[in-house]
Write an enzyme that holds these catalytic residues in place. Structure first.
Site, PDB file in Angstrom:
ATOM      1  N   GLY A  73       0.812  -1.215   0.000  1.00  0.00           N
ATOM      2  CA  GLY A  73       0.000   0.000   0.000  1.00  0.00           C
ATOM      3  C   GLY A  73       0.842   1.261   0.000  1.00  0.00           C
ATOM      4  O   GLY A  73       0.541   2.229  -0.709  1.00  0.00           O
ATOM      5  N   CYS A  74       1.912   1.251   0.762  1.00  0.00           N
ATOM      6  CA  CYS A  74       2.785   2.415   0.841  1.00  0.00           C
ATOM      7  C   CYS A  74       3.529   2.642  -0.476  1.00  0.00           C
ATOM      8  O   CYS A  74       3.753   3.781  -0.888  1.00  0.00           O
ATOM      9  CB  CYS A  74       3.759   2.278   2.004  1.00  0.00           C
ATOM     10  SG  CYS A  74       2.910   2.261   3.602  1.00  0.00           S
TER      11      CYS A  74
END
Length: 157
Positions: free
Chosen positions: A46-47
């Site tokens: 996600g990052c």
């Protein structure tokens, strides 16, 4: 803990970037709009998606006279690896002891796969050239964060 109040001066920070240089909020006062986005951990799916989206809107951010800083509890060395691996074009800042995350009200209880733990609650703050907090984004998907950010900037700056 709660978010800082919109319209107030943004909480100040002085944090090390991926090159072990100190980046200070006050150095941008009167010069640039600032986006600070807090993310949990470098090189996680996600990052990475979120960071690459921001990387890809560099020209759009420049048109809006805006600089971006990603802040996480990662150590400085991990930040440089993240930048190198994904060719990121903005500074990542290390907040290992989460003092700045606390100031911004985004260090809190999280749940993942049935476990509870303290960590970064993914949030983005928009600060104008006068160092005033003009907006907070805390409801978005990492896949389109960059698009929502540009729309957000257009309404807040």
């Amino acid at each position: 803990m709660s978010f800082p109040k919109i319209g107030n001066k943004a909480p100040v920070f002085a944090l090390k970037n991926q090159s072990d240089e100190t980046i200070k909020l006050k150095d941008y006062a009167g010069k640039k709009n600032i986006v600070i986005y807090f993310y949990p951990k470098a090189m996680t799916p996600g990052c990475t998606t979120q960071a690459c989206g921001i990387r890809d809107i560099e020209k759009e951010l420049a048109k809006r006279d805006t600089v971006v800083f990603g802040i996480s509890p990662d150590p400085v060395g991990r930040l440089q690896k993240f930048i190198d691996k994904h060719d990121l074009n903005f500074d990542l800042l290390s907040d290992e002891d989460h003092v700045i995350a606390d100031k911004y009200g985004i260090w809190g209880l999280k749940k993942f796969m049935g476990k509870e733990f303290m960590g970064i609650i993914r949030t983005t703050f928009v600060i104008d050239k006068n160092s005033r907090l003009v907006g907070i984004m805390d409801k978005f998907k990492t896949t389109n964060h960059h698009e929502e950010l540009l729309q957000f900037l257009d309404t807040k700056l």
